[in-house]
Design a protein around this motif. Structure first.
Motif, PDB file in Angstrom:
ATOM      1  N   ASN A 105       0.838  -1.189   0.000  1.00 28.53           N
ATOM      2  CA  ASN A 105       0.000   0.000   0.000  1.00 28.53           C
ATOM      3  C   ASN A 105       0.881   1.250   0.000  1.00 28.53           C
ATOM      4  OD1 ASN A 105       0.852  -0.392   2.649  1.00 28.53           O
ATOM      5  ND2 ASN A 105      -1.049   0.361   3.561  1.00 28.53           N
ATOM      6  N   THR A 106       1.941   1.185  -0.815  1.00 30.50           N
ATOM      7  CA  THR A 106       2.818   2.317  -1.077  1.00 30.50           C
ATOM      8  C   THR A 106       2.658   2.715  -2.545  1.00 30.50           C
ATOM      9  OG1 THR A 106       4.614   0.768  -1.592  1.00 30.50           O
ATOM     10  CG2 THR A 106       4.504   1.599   0.660  1.00 30.50           C
ATOM     11  N   ASN A 107       3.458   3.699  -3.002  1.00 27.91           N
ATOM     12  CA  ASN A 107       3.351   4.112  -4.404  1.00 27.91           C
ATOM     13  C   ASN A 107       4.530   3.667  -5.266  1.00 27.91           C
ATOM     14  OD1 ASN A 107       5.281   5.835  -3.399  1.00 27.91           O
ATOM     15  ND2 ASN A 107       4.032   7.681  -3.551  1.00 27.91           N
ATOM     16  N   ASN A 108       5.429   2.873  -4.675  1.00 25.83           N
ATOM     17  CA  ASN A 108       6.532   2.273  -5.431  1.00 25.83           C
ATOM     18  C   ASN A 108       6.802   0.880  -4.906  1.00 25.83           C
ATOM     19  OD1 ASN A 108       7.901   4.325  -7.363  1.00 25.83           O
ATOM     20  ND2 ASN A 108       7.542   5.507  -5.488  1.00 25.83           N
ATOM     21  N   VAL A 109       7.063  -0.057  -5.798  1.00 27.55           N
ATOM     22  CA  VAL A 109       7.429  -1.423  -5.416  1.00 27.55           C
ATOM     23  C   VAL A 109       8.623  -1.847  -6.257  1.00 27.55           C
ATOM     24  CG1 VAL A 109       6.704  -3.829  -5.326  1.00 27.55           C
ATOM     25  CG2 VAL A 109       5.067  -2.041  -4.765  1.00 27.55           C
ATOM     26  N   PHE A 110       9.769  -2.070  -5.615  1.00 28.34           N
ATOM     27  CA  PHE A 110      10.999  -2.486  -6.294  1.00 28.34           C
ATOM     28  C   PHE A 110      11.282  -1.614  -7.525  1.00 28.34           C
ATOM     29  CE2 PHE A 110      10.033  -6.365  -3.906  1.00 28.34           C
ATOM     30  CZ  PHE A 110      11.261  -6.554  -3.283  1.00 28.34           C
ATOM     31  N   GLY A 111      11.199  -0.291  -7.316  1.00 27.72           N
ATOM     32  CA  GLY A 111      11.559   0.656  -8.363  1.00 27.72           C
ATOM     33  C   GLY A 111      10.483   0.933  -9.386  1.00 27.72           C
ATOM     34  N   GLN A 112       9.319   0.326  -9.242  1.00 29.20           N
ATOM     35  CA  GLN A 112       8.225   0.532 -10.196  1.00 29.20           C
ATOM     36  C   GLN A 112       7.105   1.345  -9.553  1.00 29.20           C
ATOM     37  OE1 GLN A 112       8.467  -0.592 -13.517  1.00 29.20           O
ATOM     38  NE2 GLN A 112      10.537  -1.015 -12.772  1.00 29.20           N
ATOM     39  N   SER A 113       6.649   2.375 -10.253  1.00 31.76           N
ATOM     40  CA  SER A 113       5.549   3.185  -9.760  1.00 31.76           C
ATOM     41  C   SER A 113       4.248   2.393  -9.831  1.00 31.76           C
ATOM     42  CB  SER A 113       5.426   4.465 -10.583  1.00 31.76           C
ATOM     43  OG  SER A 113       4.324   5.238 -10.152  1.00 31.76           O
ATOM     44  N   VAL A 114       3.498   2.375  -8.747  1.00 36.64           N
ATOM     45  CA  VAL A 114       2.232   1.639  -8.682  1.00 36.64           C
ATOM     46  C   VAL A 114       1.162   2.550  -8.088  1.00 36.64           C
ATOM     47  CG1 VAL A 114       3.253  -0.666  -8.531  1.00 36.64           C
ATOM     48  CG2 VAL A 114       2.872   0.668  -6.455  1.00 36.64           C
ATOM     49  N   THR A 115      -0.088   2.207  -8.345  1.00 38.51           N
ATOM     50  CA  THR A 115      -1.214   2.960  -7.804  1.00 38.51           C
ATOM     51  C   THR A 115      -1.990   2.077  -6.848  1.00 38.51           C
ATOM     52  OG1 THR A 115      -1.400   4.269  -9.834  1.00 38.51           O
ATOM     53  CG2 THR A 115      -3.306   4.246  -8.353  1.00 38.51           C
ATOM     54  N   PHE A 116      -2.038   2.496  -5.610  1.00 45.32           N
ATOM     55  CA  PHE A 116      -2.761   1.734  -4.594  1.00 45.32           C
ATOM     56  C   PHE A 116      -4.260   1.868  -4.829  1.00 45.32           C
ATOM     57  CE2 PHE A 116      -4.693   1.668  -0.266  1.00 45.32           C
ATOM     58  CZ  PHE A 116      -4.454   0.338   0.017  1.00 45.32           C
ATOM     59  N   GLN A 117      -4.946   0.721  -4.942  1.00 49.76           N
ATOM     60  CA  GLN A 117      -6.370   0.717  -5.242  1.00 49.76           C
ATOM     61  C   GLN A 117      -7.241   0.620  -3.995  1.00 49.76           C
ATOM     62  OE1 GLN A 117      -7.491   1.207  -8.345  1.00 49.76           O
ATOM     63  NE2 GLN A 117      -5.383   1.309  -9.092  1.00 49.76           N
ATOM     64  N   GLY A 118      -6.669   0.161  -2.919  1.00 49.09           N
ATOM     65  CA  GLY A 118      -7.439  -0.002  -1.688  1.00 49.09           C
ATOM     66  C   GLY A 118      -7.337  -1.414  -1.169  1.00 49.09           C
ATOM     67  N   GLY A 119      -7.502  -1.581   0.134  1.00 47.92           N
ATOM     68  CA  GLY A 119      -7.376  -2.919   0.724  1.00 47.92           C
ATOM     69  C   GLY A 119      -5.928  -3.322   0.812  1.00 47.92           C
ATOM     70  N   SER A 120      -5.590  -4.482   0.265  1.00 50.26           N
ATOM     71  CA  SER A 120      -4.224  -5.011   0.285  1.00 50.26           C
ATOM     72  C   SER A 120      -3.879  -5.453  -1.123  1.00 50.26           C
ATOM     73  CB  SER A 120      -4.121  -6.164   1.285  1.00 50.26           C
ATOM     74  OG  SER A 120      -2.784  -6.612   1.391  1.00 50.26           O
ATOM     75  N   ASP A 121      -3.393  -4.515  -1.940  1.00 51.73           N
ATOM     76  CA  ASP A 121      -3.103  -4.802  -3.336  1.00 51.73           C
ATOM     77  C   ASP A 121      -1.907  -5.742  -3.442  1.00 51.73           C
ATOM     78  OD1 ASP A 121      -5.064  -2.966  -3.608  1.00 51.73           O
ATOM     79  OD2 ASP A 121      -3.905  -1.508  -4.743  1.00 51.73           O
ATOM     80  N   SER A 122      -1.879  -6.563  -4.488  1.00 50.36           N
ATOM     81  CA  SER A 122      -0.814  -7.527  -4.675  1.00 50.36           C
ATOM     82  C   SER A 122       0.074  -7.141  -5.846  1.00 50.36           C
ATOM     83  CB  SER A 122      -1.380  -8.932  -4.895  1.00 50.36           C
ATOM     84  OG  SER A 122      -2.190  -8.957  -6.054  1.00 50.36           O
ATOM     85  N   PHE A 123       1.315  -7.657  -5.830  1.00 51.73           N
ATOM     86  CA  PHE A 123       2.255  -7.398  -6.914  1.00 51.73           C
ATOM     87  C   PHE A 123       3.062  -8.645  -7.215  1.00 51.73           C
ATOM     88  CE2 PHE A 123       4.905  -6.720  -3.183  1.00 51.73           C
ATOM     89  CZ  PHE A 123       6.112  -7.298  -3.564  1.00 51.73           C
ATOM     90  N   VAL A 124       3.580  -8.710  -8.428  1.00 46.84           N
ATOM     91  CA  VAL A 124       4.586  -9.689  -8.816  1.00 46.84           C
ATOM     92  C   VAL A 124       5.684  -8.923  -9.540  1.00 46.84           C
ATOM     93  CG1 VAL A 124       5.141 -11.733 -10.174  1.00 46.84           C
ATOM     94  CG2 VAL A 124       2.926 -11.569  -9.050  1.00 46.84           C
ATOM     95  N   ALA A 125       6.919  -9.070  -9.107  1.00 48.63           N
ATOM     96  CA  ALA A 125       8.062  -8.402  -9.727  1.00 48.63           C
ATOM     97  C   ALA A 125       9.060  -9.448 -10.185  1.00 48.63           C
ATOM     98  CB  ALA A 125       8.714  -7.434  -8.742  1.00 48.63           C
ATOM     99  N   ALA A 126       9.724  -9.192 -11.299  1.00 47.01           N
ATOM    100  CA  ALA A 126      10.746 -10.108 -11.811  1.00 47.01           C
ATOM    101  C   ALA A 126      11.972  -9.329 -12.223  1.00 47.01           C
ATOM    102  CB  ALA A 126      10.196 -10.883 -13.010  1.00 47.01           C
TER     103      ALA A 126
END
Length: 376
Positions: free
Chosen positions: A355-376
């Motif tokens: 629930n931040t705006n960056n994940v492993f150097g990639q800009s992301v948009t938090f949608q609400g709740g507990s958003d998920s990510f996959v990074a490679a």
């Protein structure tokens, strides 16, 4: 033919399916393991051996359990480990009778099986027939704050086991400023195990003081404004000789940098994988932290005032660490976690929530709740 395996439900259900035709299960097995929904434990690890056998585990408290030739009665919320062949036929099962929960399973090239998890008070390890194989003694009470590491043969015989309990530092406990009840607060836990090159790697999160295989593991403390003392956990990847679970080594540790510390910060989540002798680790932290390996100690500032960072590390002949700024939290509480990490010969894959705006150097948009990510 590849298969997909799932374990889920109030009943312990194992489902095997052809990966190319997931709508048609090859086989299923269901065990009634809980008395009611409120008893359910959301942990049902599964692994596949080199021969294609399926190893599963679940907790249970529904009276008598009959599985794989094993017939036992639950003690508190017990657990079992079962082996099925590739066709879904049960081969054997063993039980952990007492407040015990298996968190992760793995196996080696000879078919030996390894389990890590948490327990409380007294736990009896049974044989395939329900006889006593060994007894573990953890911290008293109902909180699962002690750690176990088990090794079984491919035929279900207990080959080796280790356990550890944690306690609050005596000086801290006697100070009168300790924030929690000492009997409830100190813990050592594990959530993942991986066998590789005759070593068993596993996570450990710990507070207080504990000893595993004659190696001392210590958490940290924050003296908050001189009025209370608060636990600061450390997270590590540990390894042992897989033959007998001896020779514990701290492969990787993330801990709070307590120098000048004024607020409760540190590492929040960690996951790892091993491939071709290299250890890959991803973690989430806030504030000033220290990453330690056998050849390197490195300080990072993962942010403060609601900011979090993601740390990626590769540990081989040398250690390489990189901090990625996660930015500020979008909500009051952190939902940042590393839930899995896998590696092949080309890529490292990291999955988790944010629930931040960056994940492993990639800009992301938090949608609400507990958003998920996959990074490679």
């Amino acid at each position: 033919m590849k298969k997909v395996l799932l374990t889920f439900g109030l009943c312990a259900t194992v489902l095997a399916s052809n990966a190319q035709n997931f709508s048609s299960p090859t086989w299923t097995q269901t065990q009634t393991v809980y008395k009611q929904k409120s008893d359910a434990v959301n942990s049902a690890p599964v692994t596949i051996t080199a021969n294609g056998d399926v190893i599963v585990s679940s907790s249970f408290n529904a009276g008598t359990l009959s599985v794989g030739g094993l017939v036992v009665r639950a003690v508190a919320k017990s657990s079992y480990i079962q082996k099925l062949n590739a066709a879904g036929t049960s081969q054997w099962a063993v039980a952990l009778l007492g407040a015990a929960e298996v968190k992760s399973l793995t196996s080696d090239t000879d078919g030996n099986i390894y389990a890590v998890g948490v327990f409380a008070d007294k736990v009896t390890l049974t044989t395939k027939t329900g006889a006593v194989a060994a007894t573990l003694q953890g911290n008293s009470g109902t909180t699962k704050s002690s750690l176990f590491v088990l090794k079984y043969s491919k035929d279900g015989a207990l080959l080796a086991y280790k356990s550890a309990t944690s306690s609050v530092d005596a000086t801290v406990s006697a100070s009168g400023k300790y924030f929690d009840e000492p009997s409830d607060a100190a813990y050592i836990r594990s959530t993942k195990a991986v066998w590789s090159n005759n070593k068993l790697y596993f996570t450990a999160q710990y507070t207080g003081e504990s000893t595993l295989s004659d190696v001392k593991l210590e958490g940290d403390y924050l003296d908050y404004a001189g009025i209370m003392t608060i636990d600061l956990p450390r997270m590590s990847v540990l390894s042992v000789d897989a033959s007998n679970l001896s020779g514990l080594k701290k492969e990787y540790t993330v801990k709070t940098n307590v120098t000048g510390l004024e607020e409760q910060t540190g590492v929040k989540s960690l996951n790892f994988a091993v491939n071709n002798g290299t250890l890959y680790v991803a973690s989430v932290a806030t504030g000033a932290v220290v990453v330690e390996t056998s050849d390197k100690t490195e300080n990072f500032n993962a942010g403060k005032d609601g900011k979090y960072g993601f740390i990626y590390s590769e540990v081989g002949s040398t250690t390489n660490n990189k901090l990625f700024d996660g930015g500020k939290l979008a909500t009051l509480n952190s939902n940042n976690s590393i839930n899995d990490l896998l590696v092949d010969d080309s890529n490292v894959y990291v999955a988790g929530t944010y629930n931040t705006n960056n994940v492993f150097g990639q800009s992301v948009t938090f949608q609400g709740g507990s958003d998920s990510f996959v990074a490679a």
